[in-house]
Design a protein around this motif. Structure first.
Motif, PDB file in Angstrom:
ATOM      1  N   LYS A 239      -1.158  -6.470   2.803  1.00 42.52           N
ATOM      2  CA  LYS A 239      -1.173  -5.128   2.196  1.00 42.52           C
ATOM      3  C   LYS A 239      -2.005  -4.126   2.998  1.00 42.52           C
ATOM      4  N   GLU A 240      -1.966  -4.273   4.338  1.00 41.13           N
ATOM      5  CA  GLU A 240      -2.661  -3.321   5.206  1.00 41.13           C
ATOM      6  C   GLU A 240      -1.639  -2.434   5.883  1.00 41.13           C
ATOM      7  N   ASP A 241      -2.033  -1.172   6.191  1.00 41.21           N
ATOM      8  CA  ASP A 241      -1.159  -0.314   7.000  1.00 41.21           C
ATOM      9  C   ASP A 241      -1.006  -0.966   8.379  1.00 41.21           C
ATOM     10  N   ASN A 269       9.020   5.621   2.757  1.00 36.99           N
ATOM     11  CA  ASN A 269       8.325   6.101   1.559  1.00 36.99           C
ATOM     12  C   ASN A 269       9.005   7.413   1.159  1.00 36.99           C
ATOM     13  N   GLU A 272       9.335  10.806   3.369  1.00 32.40           N
ATOM     14  CA  GLU A 272       9.161  10.492   4.802  1.00 32.40           C
ATOM     15  C   GLU A 272      10.537  10.265   5.442  1.00 32.40           C
ATOM     16  N   ARG A 286       3.280   0.932   5.380  1.00 31.36           N
ATOM     17  CA  ARG A 286       2.091   1.061   4.509  1.00 31.36           C
ATOM     18  C   ARG A 286       1.803  -0.264   3.807  1.00 31.36           C
ATOM     19  N   SER A 288       1.953  -0.807   0.855  1.00 31.62           N
ATOM     20  CA  SER A 288       2.989  -0.997  -0.174  1.00 31.62           C
ATOM     21  C   SER A 288       4.268  -1.579   0.422  1.00 31.62           C
ATOM     22  N   TRP A 291       7.658   2.746   4.618  1.00 32.00           N
ATOM     23  CA  TRP A 291       7.378   3.283   5.960  1.00 32.00           C
ATOM     24  C   TRP A 291       6.951   4.739   5.901  1.00 32.00           C
ATOM     25  N   ASN A 292       6.155   5.129   6.934  1.00 30.48           N
ATOM     26  CA  ASN A 292       5.709   6.517   7.066  1.00 30.48           C
ATOM     27  C   ASN A 292       5.612   6.836   8.557  1.00 30.48           C
ATOM     28  N   LEU A 300      -4.813   2.151  13.511  1.00 32.74           N
ATOM     29  CA  LEU A 300      -4.546   1.298  12.347  1.00 32.74           C
ATOM     30  C   LEU A 300      -5.183  -0.064  12.607  1.00 32.74           C
TER      31      LEU A 300
END
Ligand code: MMA
Ligand code: CA
Length: 331
Positions: A239-241, A269, A272, A286, A288, A291-292, A300
């Protein structure tokens, strides 16, 4: 004997006493003359002895003088010889010096000629200098342009080659799998899913640094082509970017995967990609899972690499894919 007979001529008779005296006188005269003679002889002998001595001394000194003179003469002769040879040497040296002088004169004139020519050259070089430096500047500009052109062309060619190799490898793997070969071999610390291996990298990196690190590890930044793959990544991303291999660096809004594969699946997302802020050309997944598009120079803490799994071949093709990729050990 008669006196008359003895003298041979007539003499008057003498007295007896006169005869005796006369005998004594005779004896005396005889004695005197004898003594005189003896003295004379002695004188002669003395003179002779003295003369002989003198002569001997003279002879000795003459011999000494002669030997001295002979020595001197020899010395003189050897000196003369040495002087002669020295004179010969000196005249030789003189000749050599004269020859050298001649040569130097010739060189001197040649040098002065060269100097004149050089000075002329210098003048013409100076006059050309400005023109040359102008040309040089133009050439340097051209070179920069050519280099950048070359780099772009090289990059395009290597991208195309990488894409082609990937496709060949995929085909090869499909052929092998259709014949029942298992293609699920991954290097140590890489996770296997379907036909690929995944490495979940940790550590602060910009997008380009993550891309190079994946390349150093024998892979590339991940490309995602299905929901199943997305779900697998979500399971392991903590759960890390995380940086993924999607970008629109060449043309704004045209997103492409770094392995050249088409954008057949996406998980943006909502809202985006928006190319927000100072421009966003690199894509992150992300925490979650959505994507972004983000600023490529952002740091990161995570990034995901992938590579094709290799097939378990029986000898002599053991663990070799068409790209030559073999299972790696420590990343
Ligand atoms: C951040 C950044 C952007 C993103 C927006 C969404 C403020 O910018 O992550 O890339 O689009 O958030 O709100
Ligand atoms: Ca964005």
């Amino acid at each position: 004997m008669e006196e008359n007979e003895y003298s041979g001529y007539w003499e008057p008779p003498r007295k007896r006493c006169c005869c005796a005296r006369r005998g004594t006188q005779l004896v005396l005269v005889g004695l005197l003359s004898t003594a005189m003679w003896a003295g004379l002889l002695a004188l002669l002998l003395l003179w002779h002895w003295e003369t002989e001595k003198n002569l001997k001394q003279l002879g000795d000194s003459a011999i000494q003088n002669v030997s001295r003179v002979t020595k001197d003469l020899q010395n003189y002769q050897s000196n003369q010889l040495a002087q002669k040879s020295q004179a010969v040497r000196m005249s030789q040296n003189l000749q050599e010096l004269q020859a050298e002088q001649k040569q130097m004169k010739a060189q001197d004139s040649e040098l002065s000629q060269n100097l004149t020519e050089l000075q002329e050259d210098l003048i013409s070089v100076r006059s050309q200098n400005a023109e040359l430096s102008q040309n040089l500047n133009r050439l340097q500009e051209d070179l920069v342009n050519i280099k950048s052109l070359g780099l772009n062309e090289k990059r395009a060619a290597s991208d195309a080659l990488e894409k082609l190799q990937g496709e060949v490898t995929k085909l090869w793997i499909e052929i092998l799998m259709s014949k029942g070969t298992a293609c699920n071999v991954c290097p140590k610390d890489w996770l296997h899913f379907q036909q690929k291996c995944y490495y979940f990298g940790k550590g602060s990196k910009q997008w380009i640094q993550a891309r190079f690190t994946c390349s150093d590890l024998g892979g590339r930044l991940v490309s995602i082509h299905s929901q199943k793959e997305q779900d697998f990544l979500m399971q392991h991303s903590n759960k890390e970017d995380s940086w993924i291999g999607l970008q629109d660096l060449n043309m704004e809004g045209e997103f492409v995967w770094t392995d050249g594969s088409p954008l057949s699946y996406s998980n943006w997302n909502p809202g985006e990609p928006n190319n927000g802020g100072q421009g966003e050309d690199c894509v992150m997944m992300r925490g979650s899972g959505q994507w972004n598009d983000a600023f490529c120079r952002s740091y990161l803490e995570a990034w995901v690499c992938e590579q094709l799994a290799t097939c378990e071949l029986s000898a002599p093709f053991a663990s070799v894919s068409p790209t030559g990729a073999t299972p790696r050990s420590e990343p």
